[in-house]
Design a protein around this motif. Structure first.
Motif, mmCIF file in Angstrom:
data_model
loop_
_atom_site.group_PDB
_atom_site.id
_atom_site.type_symbol
_atom_site.label_atom_id
_atom_site.label_comp_id
_atom_site.label_asym_id
_atom_site.label_seq_id
_atom_site.Cartn_x
_atom_site.Cartn_y
_atom_site.Cartn_z
ATOM 1 N N VAL A 17 12.296 9.365 -2.301
ATOM 2 C CA VAL A 17 13.016 8.341 -3.060
ATOM 3 C C VAL A 17 13.751 7.389 -2.112
ATOM 4 C CG1 VAL A 17 14.894 7.930 -4.694
ATOM 5 C CG2 VAL A 17 13.180 9.685 -5.172
ATOM 6 N N SER A 18 14.399 7.923 -1.081
ATOM 7 C CA SER A 18 15.111 7.030 -0.165
ATOM 8 C C SER A 18 14.135 6.069 0.506
ATOM 9 C CB SER A 18 15.924 7.817 0.869
ATOM 10 O OG SER A 18 15.100 8.563 1.726
ATOM 11 N N GLY A 19 12.940 6.554 0.850
ATOM 12 C CA GLY A 19 11.922 5.673 1.423
ATOM 13 C C GLY A 19 11.497 4.576 0.462
ATOM 14 N N LEU A 20 11.342 4.925 -0.818
ATOM 15 C CA LEU A 20 10.976 3.930 -1.829
ATOM 16 C C LEU A 20 12.076 2.894 -2.008
ATOM 17 C CD1 LEU A 20 9.377 6.369 -4.443
ATOM 18 C CD2 LEU A 20 8.162 4.602 -3.144
ATOM 19 N N LEU A 21 13.335 3.323 -1.935
ATOM 20 C CA LEU A 21 14.448 2.386 -2.071
ATOM 21 C C LEU A 21 14.544 1.456 -0.860
ATOM 22 C CD1 LEU A 21 17.063 4.827 -3.645
ATOM 23 C CD2 LEU A 21 15.922 2.902 -4.800
ATOM 24 N N VAL A 22 14.285 1.989 0.319
ATOM 25 C CA VAL A 22 14.277 1.157 1.534
ATOM 26 C C VAL A 22 13.170 0.110 1.439
ATOM 27 C CG1 VAL A 22 13.809 1.185 4.029
ATOM 28 C CG2 VAL A 22 15.421 2.826 3.040
ATOM 29 N N GLU A 23 12.004 0.504 0.911
ATOM 30 C CA GLU A 23 10.902 -0.454 0.722
ATOM 31 C C GLU A 23 11.327 -1.616 -0.173
ATOM 32 O OE1 GLU A 23 7.496 1.553 -0.868
ATOM 33 O OE2 GLU A 23 7.259 2.815 0.916
ATOM 34 N N ARG A 24 12.256 -1.359 -1.083
ATOM 35 C CA ARG A 24 12.718 -2.399 -2.011
ATOM 36 C C ARG A 24 13.921 -3.174 -1.466
ATOM 37 N NH1 ARG A 24 9.799 1.258 -3.872
ATOM 38 N NH2 ARG A 24 8.570 1.083 -5.764
ATOM 39 N N GLY A 25 14.345 -2.837 -0.230
ATOM 40 C CA GLY A 25 15.388 -3.616 0.426
ATOM 41 C C GLY A 25 16.707 -2.908 0.667
ATOM 42 N N ALA A 26 16.801 -1.642 0.305
ATOM 43 C CA ALA A 26 18.057 -0.918 0.505
ATOM 44 C C ALA A 26 18.275 -0.591 1.976
ATOM 45 C CB ALA A 26 18.049 0.378 -0.314
ATOM 46 N N VAL A 27 19.540 -0.425 2.332
ATOM 47 C CA VAL A 27 19.938 0.067 3.656
ATOM 48 C C VAL A 27 20.250 1.549 3.483
ATOM 49 C CG1 VAL A 27 21.694 -0.077 5.472
ATOM 50 C CG2 VAL A 27 20.876 -2.166 4.350
ATOM 51 N N LEU A 28 19.656 2.397 4.321
ATOM 52 C CA LEU A 28 19.783 3.848 4.169
ATOM 53 C C LEU A 28 20.749 4.429 5.192
ATOM 54 C CD1 LEU A 28 18.809 6.541 2.884
ATOM 55 C CD2 LEU A 28 16.987 6.558 4.614
ATOM 56 N N VAL A 29 21.668 5.271 4.695
ATOM 57 C CA VAL A 29 22.501 6.117 5.539
ATOM 58 C C VAL A 29 22.137 7.552 5.152
ATOM 59 C CG1 VAL A 29 24.847 6.801 6.164
ATOM 60 C CG2 VAL A 29 24.335 4.394 5.676
ATOM 61 N N ASP A 30 21.449 8.260 6.047
ATOM 62 C CA ASP A 30 20.865 9.564 5.761
ATOM 63 C C ASP A 30 21.714 10.675 6.376
ATOM 64 O OD1 ASP A 30 19.316 11.921 5.797
ATOM 65 O OD2 ASP A 30 17.442 10.821 6.008
ATOM 66 N N ALA A 31 22.401 11.458 5.538
ATOM 67 C CA ALA A 31 23.303 12.504 6.024
ATOM 68 C C ALA A 31 22.572 13.565 6.836
ATOM 69 C CB ALA A 31 24.042 13.148 4.849
ATOM 70 N N ASP A 32 21.350 13.925 6.449
ATOM 71 C CA ASP A 32 20.599 14.921 7.221
ATOM 72 C C ASP A 32 20.304 14.406 8.625
ATOM 73 O OD1 ASP A 32 20.534 16.979 5.395
ATOM 74 O OD2 ASP A 32 18.537 16.517 4.636
ATOM 75 N N ARG A 33 19.897 13.158 8.717
ATOM 76 C CA ARG A 33 19.613 12.559 10.028
ATOM 77 C C ARG A 33 20.885 12.515 10.869
ATOM 78 N NH1 ARG A 33 17.058 7.243 9.093
ATOM 79 N NH2 ARG A 33 15.400 8.569 8.319
ATOM 80 N N ILE A 34 21.995 12.144 10.246
ATOM 81 C CA ILE A 34 23.271 12.092 10.964
ATOM 82 C C ILE A 34 23.677 13.500 11.402
ATOM 83 C CG2 ILE A 34 25.727 11.565 10.762
ATOM 84 C CD1 ILE A 34 24.885 9.340 8.746
ATOM 85 N N ALA A 35 23.461 14.500 10.538
ATOM 86 C CA ALA A 35 23.802 15.879 10.897
ATOM 87 C C ALA A 35 23.023 16.327 12.126
ATOM 88 C CB ALA A 35 23.544 16.812 9.717
ATOM 89 N N ARG A 36 21.771 15.893 12.253
ATOM 90 C CA ARG A 36 21.002 16.216 13.454
ATOM 91 C C ARG A 36 21.586 15.486 14.665
ATOM 92 N NH1 ARG A 36 16.979 16.070 9.553
ATOM 93 N NH2 ARG A 36 16.381 13.920 9.966
ATOM 94 N N GLU A 37 21.948 14.220 14.462
ATOM 95 C CA GLU A 37 22.497 13.396 15.543
ATOM 96 C C GLU A 37 23.795 13.985 16.095
ATOM 97 O OE1 GLU A 37 24.834 9.173 15.540
ATOM 98 O OE2 GLU A 37 22.904 9.183 14.489
ATOM 99 N N VAL A 38 24.703 14.438 15.215
ATOM 100 C CA VAL A 38 26.000 14.930 15.689
ATOM 101 C C VAL A 38 25.905 16.321 16.304
ATOM 102 C CG1 VAL A 38 27.281 13.492 14.043
ATOM 103 C CG2 VAL A 38 26.770 15.882 13.455
ATOM 104 N N LEU A 39 24.709 16.934 16.258
ATOM 105 C CA LEU A 39 24.505 18.246 16.875
ATOM 106 C C LEU A 39 23.485 18.193 18.016
ATOM 107 C CD1 LEU A 39 24.535 20.548 13.712
ATOM 108 C CD2 LEU A 39 26.395 20.103 15.327
ATOM 109 N N GLU A 40 23.274 17.005 18.564
ATOM 110 C CA GLU A 40 22.361 16.881 19.702
ATOM 111 C C GLU A 40 23.012 17.469 20.954
ATOM 112 O OE1 GLU A 40 21.346 12.739 19.903
ATOM 113 O OE2 GLU A 40 19.897 12.917 18.270
ATOM 114 N N PRO A 41 22.194 17.843 21.951
ATOM 115 C CA PRO A 41 22.763 18.376 23.196
ATOM 116 C C PRO A 41 23.786 17.415 23.802
ATOM 117 C CG PRO A 41 20.388 18.719 23.155
ATOM 118 C CD PRO A 41 20.726 17.855 21.962
ATOM 119 N N GLY A 42 24.867 17.992 24.275
ATOM 120 C CA GLY A 42 25.903 17.202 24.916
ATOM 121 C C GLY A 42 26.960 16.657 23.968
ATOM 122 N N THR A 43 26.800 16.867 22.654
ATOM 123 C CA THR A 43 27.780 16.346 21.693
ATOM 124 C C THR A 43 28.904 17.354 21.466
ATOM 125 O OG1 THR A 43 26.584 17.251 19.799
ATOM 126 C CG2 THR A 43 26.025 14.983 20.466
#
Length: 198
Positions: A17-43
């Protein structure tokens, strides 16, 4: 800016659904992606998780061993709460930064799997819940490589369908075909998003 909170249980199809909304022009802030980002090595996030749960949650290369961490937190409610207390504030902080960077007239979609569990429903102009039958979700998760017992444990650890529906402005049913889901997203965009944008 129109702020949409997008949620649904694991395996429901939020990413689709988020992909379909982005196709229609939405800006996505993805909590799962951010959760991976804040747990990368060195963080600081990864350092805090290792301090709480031990070196056993690290892979040989120093990155987070997500399967090892999941084995701990999805079998122990207290451990899951401790993990959430470490990670959720970091995810919220990064989300605020991304929202601030979005254009003023954006349709902003926050994909938040734990929107209900973290009490964030009131933060959005619209809450969209992606729903699918439990057995459909289990089958999808097993198809992604999870053991059935693990899939059921993860579903059980999240809010119920009833709890999600209670905060929903819109429910999209993803028990059917991809085409049926896309039609529902089109209807939602035409009937709720476009009028709200003026």
């Amino acid at each position: 800016m129109l702020r949409i909170g997008l949620t649904g249980g694991i395996g429901s199809g939020k990413s689709t659904v988020s992909g379909l909304l982005v196709e229609r022009g939405a800006v996505l802030v993805d909590a799962d992606r951010i959760a991976r980002e804040v747990l990368e090595p060195g963080t600081p996030g990864l350092a805090a998780v290792v301090a709480e749960f031990g070196d056993g949650v690290l892979s040989a290369d120093g990155s987070l061993d997500r399967a090892a961490l999941a084995a701990i937190v999805f079998s122990d409610e207290s451990a899951r709460r401790r993990l959430d207390a470490l990670v959720h504030p970091l995810v919220r902080q990064r989300s605020v930064e991304l929202v601030a960077a979005a254009p003023d007239d954006a349709v902003l979609v926050n994909d938040v799997p734990l929107l209900v569990e973290t009490g964030q429903a009131g933060s959005y102009d619209l809450v969209v819940v992606v729903a699918a039958e439990r057995e459909t979700r289990v089958a999808r998760l097993v198809g992604r490589g999870l053991a059935e017992a693990d899939a059921r444990a993860r579903i059980a650890a999240q809010a119920t369908d009833e709890q999600r529906r209670a905060v929903a402005d819109v429910v999209l049913d993803n028990s059917g075909t991809p085409e049926q889901l896309a039609e529902q997203v089109d209807r939602f965009w035409a009937e709720r998003v476009e009028p709200a944008r003026g």
